[in-house]
Design a protein around this motif. Structure first.
Motif, PDB file in Angstrom:
ATOM      1  N   LYS A  70       0.839  -1.199   0.000  1.00  0.00           N
ATOM      2  CA  LYS A  70       0.000   0.000   0.000  1.00  0.00           C
ATOM      3  C   LYS A  70       0.873   1.247   0.000  1.00  0.00           C
ATOM      4  O   LYS A  70       1.989   1.230   0.520  1.00  0.00           O
ATOM      5  N   HIS A  75      -3.767   3.232   0.066  1.00  0.00           N
ATOM      6  CA  HIS A  75      -4.367   2.652  -1.131  1.00  0.00           C
ATOM      7  C   HIS A  75      -3.553   1.435  -1.570  1.00  0.00           C
ATOM      8  O   HIS A  75      -2.323   1.495  -1.627  1.00  0.00           O
ATOM      9  N   TYR A  87     -11.213 -11.682  -2.003  1.00  0.00           N
ATOM     10  CA  TYR A  87     -12.162 -10.580  -2.106  1.00  0.00           C
ATOM     11  C   TYR A  87     -13.029 -10.683  -3.363  1.00  0.00           C
ATOM     12  O   TYR A  87     -13.740  -9.741  -3.705  1.00  0.00           O
ATOM     13  N   MET A  89     -12.291 -10.706  -6.532  1.00  0.00           N
ATOM     14  CA  MET A  89     -11.943  -9.746  -7.569  1.00  0.00           C
ATOM     15  C   MET A  89     -11.175 -10.471  -8.665  1.00  0.00           C
ATOM     16  O   MET A  89     -10.204 -11.184  -8.387  1.00  0.00           O
ATOM     17  N   GLU A  94      -9.467  -4.372 -10.278  1.00  0.00           N
ATOM     18  CA  GLU A  94     -10.537  -4.284  -9.293  1.00  0.00           C
ATOM     19  C   GLU A  94     -10.044  -3.853  -7.918  1.00  0.00           C
ATOM     20  O   GLU A  94     -10.773  -3.241  -7.149  1.00  0.00           O
ATOM     21  N   ILE A  95      -8.792  -4.173  -7.597  1.00  0.00           N
ATOM     22  CA  ILE A  95      -8.321  -3.937  -6.227  1.00  0.00           C
ATOM     23  C   ILE A  95      -7.406  -2.729  -6.095  1.00  0.00           C
ATOM     24  O   ILE A  95      -7.295  -2.143  -5.023  1.00  0.00           O
ATOM     25  N   ARG A  98      -7.927   0.620  -3.795  1.00  0.00           N
ATOM     26  CA  ARG A  98      -8.868   0.383  -2.699  1.00  0.00           C
ATOM     27  C   ARG A  98      -8.148   0.563  -1.361  1.00  0.00           C
ATOM     28  O   ARG A  98      -6.941   0.373  -1.252  1.00  0.00           O
ATOM     29  N   THR A  99      -8.921   0.895  -0.330  1.00  0.00           N
ATOM     30  CA  THR A  99      -8.376   0.991   1.015  1.00  0.00           C
ATOM     31  C   THR A  99      -8.941  -0.144   1.863  1.00  0.00           C
ATOM     32  O   THR A  99      -9.861  -0.859   1.448  1.00  0.00           O
ATOM     33  N   ASP A 100      -8.400  -0.298   3.064  1.00  0.00           N
ATOM     34  CA  ASP A 100      -8.911  -1.323   3.972  1.00  0.00           C
ATOM     35  C   ASP A 100     -10.390  -1.108   4.259  1.00  0.00           C
ATOM     36  O   ASP A 100     -11.147  -2.073   4.421  1.00  0.00           O
ATOM     37  N   ASP A 102     -12.556   0.084   2.232  1.00  0.00           N
ATOM     38  CA  ASP A 102     -13.344  -0.304   1.061  1.00  0.00           C
ATOM     39  C   ASP A 102     -13.598  -1.811   1.037  1.00  0.00           C
ATOM     40  O   ASP A 102     -14.559  -2.268   0.412  1.00  0.00           O
ATOM     41  N   LEU A 103     -12.736  -2.563   1.718  1.00  0.00           N
ATOM     42  CA  LEU A 103     -12.764  -4.017   1.588  1.00  0.00           C
ATOM     43  C   LEU A 103     -13.239  -4.757   2.826  1.00  0.00           C
ATOM     44  O   LEU A 103     -13.690  -5.905   2.727  1.00  0.00           O
TER      45      LEU A 103
END
Length: 283
Positions: A70, A75, A87, A89, A94-95, A98-100, A102-103
């Motif tokens: 990250k 991110h 996840y 994806m 797709e990933i 993204r942040t923690d 977001d997931l």
């Protein structure tokens, strides 16, 4: 022998032909100047490589080990194939970014971010701990997490990289696992039933206070919270994959009723079950 691969690509594996132990060769002492020369050679070589095709690709071929990296803002820049599959994806597009949050549910995400802050601030050189995550069935389980800071050429921290993996048999024999392993298995198996933590503690031959203290040490949360997280994550899967009503999901996941289900779900995800399902089915 040859294994199957994409057309035009031959993947070769070899059987071990000699299992005789070999001693490393004796090495001559190198001068500081020679070492410095090779470090410059390495830097020049690294500059020629494609950044997105570096060593992180190896983690796609190590079963049970997941890799991520990250930037300073949290991110995701890289994730191994196994992590993306967890996840659901299909690929990197797709990933990335993204942040923690977001997931993951907020409480889980906050724990990950707190670790990152320690590394980014220089308060820790490495973070190693047992972390609550979920397995391939979507049920919380423990993973061993190692995180390290990422530095730029000036020695400034520019992000965090890490791995997650399931503990092996030897590690599961350590006291920190043994003290809560039985309780975890009971919760994972019986979370859909009207389960009381006092009963779990008795089944494990521990007092409630002992189980709570040891659970807190291993996971950073109480066994009561672990049970609720397990139920909420099971409910998440049902919301995503079925058309069951809130009352039906509440019953299948061990909640007293739909109202209790909604209350606990909102507290741990930040939204109601209905809103969660609506957002996931309209994207």
């Amino acid at each position: 022998m040859h294994s199957k691969a994409k057309p035009g690509i031959i993947v070769t594996t070899k059987m071990m032909r000699n299992a005789t132990p070999l001693k490393p060769r004796e090495r001559l002492q190198r001068s500081a100047a020679e070492i410095a020369r090779w470090k410059k050679e390495r830097e020049a070589w690294m500059a020629t490589l494609e950044p997105t095709l570096l060593f992180q690709r190896l983690f796609d071929h190590i079963p049970g080990v997941y890799f991520f990296a990250k930037n300073k803002a949290g991110h995701l820049m890289f994730a191994s194939q196994g992590l993306m599959q967890r996840y659901r994806m299909p690929d990197d597009s797709e990933i990335i970014g993204r942040t923690d949050f977001d997931l993951n549910p907020d409480t889980m995400a906050q724990a990950y971010v707190d670790d990152d802050k320690r590394l980014l601030a220089g308060k820790a050189e490495v973070v190693e701990r047992i972390e609550l995550w979920w397995d391939s069935q979507g049920i919380p389980d423990w993973f061993l997490v190692t995180k390290l800071p990422l530095y730029d050429k000036r020695g400034r921290v520019q992000g965090v990289m890490g791995t997650l993996r399931r503990p092996d048999e030897a590690e599961r024999s350590l006291p920190v696992f043994q003290t809560v392993a039985q309780a975890v298995e009971i919760i994972r198996r019986d979370f859909s039933k009207p389960l009381l933590i006092e009963e779990v503690a008795r089944s494990c031959g521990q007092s409630l206070r002992q189980l709570q203290r040891r659970f807190q040490s291993a996971f950073g949360i109480t066994p009561q919270e672990f049970l609720l997280k397990t139920r909420v994550l099971a409910a998440v899967r049902l919301l995503e994959e079925t058309t069951l009503s809130a009352s039906q999901i509440a019953s299948q996941c061990g909640f007293v009723d739909a109202s209790s289900f909604t209350q606990h779900f909102r507290k741990r995800t930040g939204e109601s079950p209905a809103a969660y399902r609506r957002m996931r089915t309209t994207i």
